[in-house]
Design an enzyme around this catalytic site. Structure first.
Site, short mmCIF file in Angstrom:
data_model
loop_
_atom_site.label_atom_id
_atom_site.label_comp_id
_atom_site.label_asym_id
_atom_site.label_seq_id
_atom_site.Cartn_x
_atom_site.Cartn_y
_atom_site.Cartn_z
N ARG A 100 26.62 54.41 -12.04
CA ARG A 100 27.13 55.35 -11.03
C ARG A 100 27.95 56.46 -11.67
O ARG A 100 28.05 57.55 -11.13
CB ARG A 100 27.99 54.59 -10.01
CG ARG A 100 27.25 53.53 -9.22
CD ARG A 100 28.17 52.82 -8.25
NE ARG A 100 27.60 51.56 -7.79
CZ ARG A 100 28.15 50.79 -6.85
NH1 ARG A 100 29.31 51.15 -6.30
NH2 ARG A 100 27.58 49.67 -6.49
N GLU A 171 19.91 56.32 -1.10
CA GLU A 171 21.16 56.53 -0.38
C GLU A 171 22.05 57.53 -1.11
O GLU A 171 21.97 57.70 -2.31
CB GLU A 171 21.90 55.19 -0.25
CG GLU A 171 23.12 55.26 0.65
CD GLU A 171 23.99 54.02 0.55
OE1 GLU A 171 24.68 53.71 1.53
OE2 GLU A 171 24.01 53.37 -0.52
#
Length: 483
Positions: A100, A171
């Site tokens: 991430r 997402e």
């Protein structure tokens, strides 16, 4: 850094793309034409957009967990278990924290250590490190559609590898995966980087491959008023639609009051249709996702199941298209696959029991829905005014002017002045409005609701009330009572 809500020029996109694919060795595995050919042979039964559109038409709510581990075979085993034993309708691939933050060297160290010790040493699946073929192993091993869920301000390489790897839903967004997740990332940068991701999804769409996109609705997951999360969801929907995205799932995190939560889901879809139509995006398919309680959970498993079931009931009564399921181990860290499956089965039981219930309708519900709409429009119209009609420009300027503000977010580009607290019925109201562009009638309503609670509890509304509410559900109640 110049930012505008305009579709990225394809030649400019390709220029950026060279840098993106060269940022880690597995980027060289991505061949766009071959990836489109691969996606085109995935059957409708394993495609997110198709399954969500069918659920919306049928008026049912699908159940989806969160899950991800470090190694490919173990990740497949986990998802198969959640699909078969857990009876999940939709499956996730939750990405690890190193990926991430684009820290792929550390993600690789986590993979190596996981192999060495025989268990996952990462809190998710490092898709970038594993690469395209490994991602295809995952999606081909399952019968249900699989979505990538993460929390990445710069998700460009992850998007490339995920889509080439056969995932059919993705997402995140430039606000929802920045402001609640990062401290130092400028909003202009994350919006620009997510325009790249959406331009790629839009290109797949142009080639006949519909990839579902889902902005992250709950934001910080802590007493976020519906109008704040709605505003972010609609901004990200507009930004994605401009880049060619056609399948959008907009989300909302459970606050706990049934009427407010049902009103929130219904108003979100209506507002999204309103704003997308207004700006000419007529051919988008809007679905909704309800996130079960994102705050602190009771440590006792039986009590945790109560929280999960309340979220499931709310999702069913709101007619959300899908619900993101929590587990009875939320208070204890990363759940076992058995605990994850138990949360899904408990949710599915409630969804099945309530799927034939009629739409809730009452004056209180309609009043709440109209309030949420009025607040959301107040924010969005001010942002559009600040951007002279350009929502990307207006969003950046609006955060700078504190016209939109996410409670408890770590980003230094977010004011953090909003103070939410519950009213006496558990609905989330505002104790401090910061600089939100609400009129006095709306502000007076919030002040009145919180003042009434203060009188009932024999105390002045204050920050202590906020603290009490944050910890309340973990202690077995919704409204945090005075000690």
């Amino acid at each position: 850094m110049q930012i505008t809500n305009k579709k990225l020029d394809w030649d400019k996109f390709l220029e950026i793309r060279k840098e993106v694919l060269n940022s880690w060795p597995t980027g060289q595995e991505v061949d766009l034409e071959e990836a489109i050919a691969y996606q085109s042979q995935i059957p409708a039964s394993r495609r997110f957009a198709e399954k969500l559109a069918a659920a919306k038409k049928e008026g049912i709510t699908l159940a989806q967990p969160r899950a991800g581990v470090a190694l490919v075979n173990e990740h497949i085993e986990l998802l198969r278990y959640l699909e078969t034993e857990g009876e999940a309708d939709l499956l996730p691939t939750t990405i690890d924290s190193y990926t991430r933050q684009n820290r792929y060297n550390e993600a690789q160290a986590g993979i190596d250590e996981s192999r060495s010790v025989g268990r996952s040493m990462l809190n998710g699946f490092p898709a970038v490190n594993h690469g395209v073929l490994a991602c295809r192993q995952v999606v081909e091993a399952l019968n249900s559609p699989v979505q990538v869920r993460h929390g990445t301000p710069d998700a460009r390489l992850l998007t490339e590898i995920s889509l080439a790897g056969g995932f059919t839903a993705y997402e995140g967004g430039g606000i929802s995966y920045n402001i609640p997740y990062a401290k130092e990332v400028p909003l202009e940068r994350s919006i620009r980087d997510w325009q790249y991701a959406d331009r790629l999804v839009g290109y797949y769409e142009e080639r006949g491959i519909s990839i579902n996109r889902e902005p992250f609705g709950p934001l910080t997951g802590t007493l976020v008023p519906p109008s704040i999360s709605h505003s972010v969801a609609i901004i990200e929907a507009l930004l994605a639609a401009e880049q060619g995205v056609k399948s959008l799932t907009l989300g909302y995190g459970q606050c706990g009051n049934l009427i407010q939560d049902v009103a929130a889901i219904r108003s979100l879809e209506e507002l999204a249709d309103e704003y997308l139509s207004r700006f000419g995006y007529q051919d988008t398919v809007i679905t909704t996702v309800f996130h079960q309680w994102m705050g602190g959970f009771p440590q006792d498993e039986s009590k945790a199941f109560g929280v999960i079931s309340w979220g499931a009931a709310t999702a069913a009564l709101a007619k959300a298209t899908k619900v993101i399921v929590k587990t009875p181990h939320e208070a204890m860290g990363i759940p076992t696959k058995e605990a994850n499956a138990s949360g899904i089965k408990a949710t599915k039981q409630v969804l099945n029991m309530l799927k034939d219930q009629p739409l809730m309708d009452s004056q209180d519900l309609n009043n709440e829905k109209e309030l949420i709409k009025a607040e959301t429009r107040a924010i969005l119209e001010k942002l559009l005014d600040f951007g002279q009609g350009d929502i990307a420009v207006g969003t950046v300027r609006g955060f700078q002017a504190e016209l939109i503000d996410v409670p408890f977010a770590p980003s230094r580009f977010n004011a953090g002045k909003l103070l939410p607290a519950r009213d006496s019925f558990g609905a989330v109201r505002l104790l401090d409005f910061g600089n939100l562009p609400f009129d006095e009638a709306i502000k007076d309503m919030h002040r009145g609701k919180i003042a009434t609670r203060g009188k009932l509890e024999g105390r002045e509304p204050s920050f202590q009330m906020v603290i009490d509410d944050i910890y309340a559900i973990g202690k077995g109640m919704l409204v945090g009572k005075a000690r």
